[in-house]
Design a protein around this motif. Structure first.
Motif, short mmCIF file in Angstrom:
data_model
loop_
_atom_site.label_atom_id
_atom_site.label_comp_id
_atom_site.label_asym_id
_atom_site.label_seq_id
_atom_site.Cartn_x
_atom_site.Cartn_y
_atom_site.Cartn_z
N SER A 1 5.59 3.10 15.78
CA SER A 1 4.35 2.34 15.72
C SER A 1 3.78 2.49 14.32
CB SER A 1 3.34 2.88 16.74
OG SER A 1 3.84 2.69 18.04
N GLY A 2 2.99 1.53 13.90
CA GLY A 2 2.44 1.59 12.56
C GLY A 2 1.09 0.92 12.47
N VAL A 3 0.53 0.99 11.30
CA VAL A 3 -0.75 0.35 11.00
C VAL A 3 -0.46 -0.85 10.10
CG1 VAL A 3 -3.00 0.65 9.90
CG2 VAL A 3 -1.96 2.56 11.14
N LEU A 4 -0.97 -2.01 10.47
CA LEU A 4 -0.77 -3.20 9.65
C LEU A 4 -1.93 -3.37 8.68
CD1 LEU A 4 0.39 -5.68 12.44
CD2 LEU A 4 1.81 -4.35 10.89
N LEU A 5 -1.59 -3.59 7.43
CA LEU A 5 -2.60 -3.79 6.39
C LEU A 5 -2.28 -5.05 5.61
CD1 LEU A 5 -2.64 -0.20 4.83
CD2 LEU A 5 -4.21 -1.11 6.53
N ALA A 6 -3.32 -5.66 5.09
CA ALA A 6 -3.12 -6.78 4.18
C ALA A 6 -2.51 -6.25 2.89
CB ALA A 6 -4.45 -7.48 3.90
N LYS A 7 -1.68 -7.06 2.24
CA LYS A 7 -1.10 -6.66 0.96
C LYS A 7 -2.21 -6.48 -0.06
CE LYS A 7 3.42 -8.82 1.32
NZ LYS A 7 4.37 -9.76 0.69
N GLY A 8 -1.93 -5.65 -1.05
CA GLY A 8 -2.87 -5.48 -2.15
C GLY A 8 -4.04 -4.58 -1.81
N LYS A 9 -3.87 -3.64 -0.88
CA LYS A 9 -4.94 -2.71 -0.49
C LYS A 9 -4.47 -1.27 -0.68
CE LYS A 9 -7.67 -5.94 1.27
NZ LYS A 9 -9.00 -6.23 0.84
N PRO A 10 -4.06 -0.89 -1.89
CA PRO A 10 -3.52 0.46 -2.08
C PRO A 10 -4.52 1.57 -1.79
CG PRO A 10 -3.88 -0.59 -4.20
CD PRO A 10 -4.10 -1.64 -3.14
N GLU A 11 -5.79 1.32 -2.03
CA GLU A 11 -6.80 2.35 -1.76
C GLU A 11 -6.92 2.61 -0.26
OE1 GLU A 11 -7.72 -0.57 -3.33
OE2 GLU A 11 -7.55 0.09 -5.42
N LEU A 12 -6.89 1.54 0.51
CA LEU A 12 -6.98 1.67 1.96
C LEU A 12 -5.74 2.37 2.50
CD1 LEU A 12 -8.36 1.13 4.65
CD2 LEU A 12 -7.36 -1.18 4.64
N LEU A 13 -4.57 1.99 2.01
CA LEU A 13 -3.33 2.64 2.43
C LEU A 13 -3.37 4.14 2.12
CD1 LEU A 13 -0.45 2.59 3.54
CD2 LEU A 13 0.31 1.92 1.24
N ALA A 14 -3.81 4.48 0.93
CA ALA A 14 -3.90 5.89 0.54
C ALA A 14 -4.87 6.64 1.43
CB ALA A 14 -4.31 6.01 -0.93
#
Length: 105
Positions: free
Chosen positions: A63-76
């Motif tokens: 399972s994973g978390v889906l994020l919009a591209k170009g959101k490195p701060e959110l991913l971190a």
């Protein structure tokens, strides 16, 4: 689905886990292939339901978390938060509470 078909199963599409498990419980389907989190959640809600896991796949997806591209701060931030709750044991506790299993592995 391909594995099931290779053993002669007839595949019937559904709108999701709820519909799939309902068909099994009603005797209108013999089995359903779904992710473990959906099943664990279902069994915590309906522990007496007459269904069980009969097979698992070693190479199943996670399972994973889906994020919009170009959101490195959110991913971190998400990765940092996940690492913290795994390290302090909170993730495993939450997993046990809501799924009745440790899904943190």
């Amino acid at each position: 689905g391909k594995l099931a078909e290779s053993f002669g199963a007839e595949l019937v599409g559904t709108d999701g886990f709820d519909q799939s498990i309902a068909l099994v419980l009603q005797g209108r389907a013999d089995a359903t292939i779904n992710d473990s989190l959906s099943f664990f959640d279902f069994k915590t809600q309906q522990p007496d339901a007459d269904v069980k896991v009969v097979a698992t796949a070693e190479d199943a997806d996670f399972s994973g978390v889906l994020l919009a591209k170009g959101k490195p701060e959110l991913l971190a931030a998400i990765n940092e938060a996940l690492a913290a709750i795994k390290a302090d044991g909170s993730y495993a506790e939450i997993s046990q509470e809501y799924f009745g299993e440790d899904v943190s592995q």
